[in-house]
Design a protein around this motif. Structure first.
Motif, mmCIF file in Angstrom:
data_model
loop_
_atom_site.group_PDB
_atom_site.id
_atom_site.type_symbol
_atom_site.label_atom_id
_atom_site.label_comp_id
_atom_site.label_asym_id
_atom_site.label_seq_id
_atom_site.Cartn_x
_atom_site.Cartn_y
_atom_site.Cartn_z
ATOM 1 N N SER A 108 0.854 -1.187 0.000
ATOM 2 C CA SER A 108 0.000 0.000 0.000
ATOM 3 C C SER A 108 0.883 1.228 0.000
ATOM 4 O O SER A 108 2.023 1.192 0.468
ATOM 5 N N ARG A 109 0.362 2.329 -0.526
ATOM 6 C CA ARG A 109 1.163 3.543 -0.616
ATOM 7 C C ARG A 109 0.482 4.683 0.126
ATOM 8 O O ARG A 109 -0.707 4.655 0.383
ATOM 9 N N SER A 110 1.282 5.670 0.475
ATOM 10 C CA SER A 110 0.776 6.835 1.176
ATOM 11 C C SER A 110 -0.358 7.472 0.390
ATOM 12 O O SER A 110 -0.294 7.604 -0.831
ATOM 13 N N THR A 111 -1.431 7.842 1.087
ATOM 14 C CA THR A 111 -2.589 8.403 0.406
ATOM 15 C C THR A 111 -2.327 9.815 -0.092
ATOM 16 O O THR A 111 -3.075 10.332 -0.917
ATOM 17 N N ALA A 112 -1.281 10.479 0.424
ATOM 18 C CA ALA A 112 -0.911 11.805 -0.069
ATOM 19 C C ALA A 112 0.390 11.687 -0.843
ATOM 20 O O ALA A 112 1.408 11.271 -0.304
ATOM 21 N N ALA A 113 0.340 12.036 -2.118
ATOM 22 C CA ALA A 113 1.556 12.063 -2.919
ATOM 23 C C ALA A 113 2.232 13.403 -2.703
ATOM 24 O O ALA A 113 1.604 14.454 -2.834
ATOM 25 N N LEU A 114 3.494 13.374 -2.353
ATOM 26 C CA LEU A 114 4.250 14.603 -2.172
ATOM 27 C C LEU A 114 4.646 15.135 -3.547
ATOM 28 O O LEU A 114 5.436 14.520 -4.252
ATOM 29 N N LYS A 115 4.067 16.260 -3.929
ATOM 30 C CA LYS A 115 4.281 16.842 -5.255
ATOM 31 C C LYS A 115 5.324 17.947 -5.131
ATOM 32 O O LYS A 115 5.056 19.004 -4.542
ATOM 33 N N VAL A 116 6.508 17.710 -5.668
ATOM 34 C CA VAL A 116 7.642 18.615 -5.502
ATOM 35 C C VAL A 116 7.920 19.320 -6.824
ATOM 36 O O VAL A 116 8.389 18.703 -7.787
ATOM 37 N N PHE A 117 7.631 20.614 -6.874
ATOM 38 C CA PHE A 117 7.870 21.390 -8.093
ATOM 39 C C PHE A 117 9.312 21.866 -8.158
ATOM 40 O O PHE A 117 9.992 22.015 -7.135
#
Length: 266
Positions: free
Chosen positions: A131-140
């Motif tokens: 399972s993966r974290s429900t929040a994807a860390l979006k790094v611009f």
């Protein structure tokens, strides 16, 4: 006219944080089986154009009582995904230099441009279930902060609130991330005054926040008592010096609602 837009109830406002993208995405659909990790305390939350010196850092943990057999950090860029590193224990502090992500993906620095972004997930496995974290860390990828670019004469446009004009932004001499905006009330047609709207630029993610501020003794067109702006969300674009803001506009009698504004450097 604006005076007829006033609502019958008092306003409620919320600060918005854009550092994480909620994907609501588990690798499996089995509820009560998957162990979903938690990402928090992201600082810094972006890469700069100086990729060799750029990194992001965050904490990852499990819910109380949860255990896993394995865990790893995955990175996705332009549809390609790679395993970046294993996590040996929880809680953990994860530091990811930009060059590490680039190497794991098998790309080069020249493949990464301003406004591109990397997605980071933490993936856990227990009893064969991943399972993966429900929040994807979006790094611009963005530009480094330039204090001179975040102050001076600005042109303001709000299509929602139907106003346009010029204001002056001044940075605090001891803190370039604290700025003051003068002239909003006058821009809207009110009598000039010395009231300043102060905003804080978060150096970790360039989100912009501020407090409810009195701009004038009445609405600029003369009706109602006291005229306030309250920032409800905001983002500073470090490559152009642009501020994208949303303000709740209120008077003592109630609220007109929340409206979008763009501040562009002249």
């Amino acid at each position: 006219m604006k005076q007829y837009k006033i609502l019958a109830i008092l306003f409620a406002f919320t600060l918005a944080f854009c550092g994480c993208e909620d994907t609501n995405d588990n690798l499996v659909g089995s509820r009560g089986v998957a162990i979903v990790p938690i990402i928090s305390n992201i600082d810094p939350a972006f890469y700069t154009s100086n990729l060799e010196a750029s990194y992001v850092e965050f904490n990852v943990d499990l819910e109380d009582g949860d255990t896993v057999d394995a865990a790893e950090v995955q990175v996705t860029f332009n549809g390609e995904t790679a395993v970046l590193q294993d996590i040996e224990s929880f809680p953990a502090t994860i530091t990811i230099p930009a060059l590490d992500a680039i190497e794991a993906l098998g790309i080069s620095e020249s493949d990464v441009e301003i406004d591109d972004f990397f997605l980071y997930h933490v993936v856990t496995t227990k009893n064969g279930v991943s399972s993966r974290s429900t929040a994807a860390l979006k790094v611009f990828v963005t530009c480094e902060f330039d204090p001179a670019l975040a102050s001076g004469s600005y042109h303001v446009v709000s299509e929602d609130w139907e106003v346009e004009g010029d204001v002056t932004i001044t940075a605090d001499p001891n803190n370039p991330f604290l700025i003051g905006i003068a002239g909003i009330y006058e821009m809207e047609g009110g009598a000039p005054n010395d009231n300043i709207l102060y905003l804080n630029i978060n150096p970790s993610n360039f989100n912009v926040t501020g407090e409810k501020t009195l701009l004038g003794p009445s609405a600029p067109w003369g009706a109602y008592t006291n005229y306030y702006y309250t920032p409800t969300s905001g983002l500073y674009k470090s490559c152009t010096g642009t501020f994208e803001m949303s303000f709740a506009i209120t008077v003592d009698e109630g609220s007109f609602g929340s409206y979008n504004f763009v501040f562009t450097k002249n």
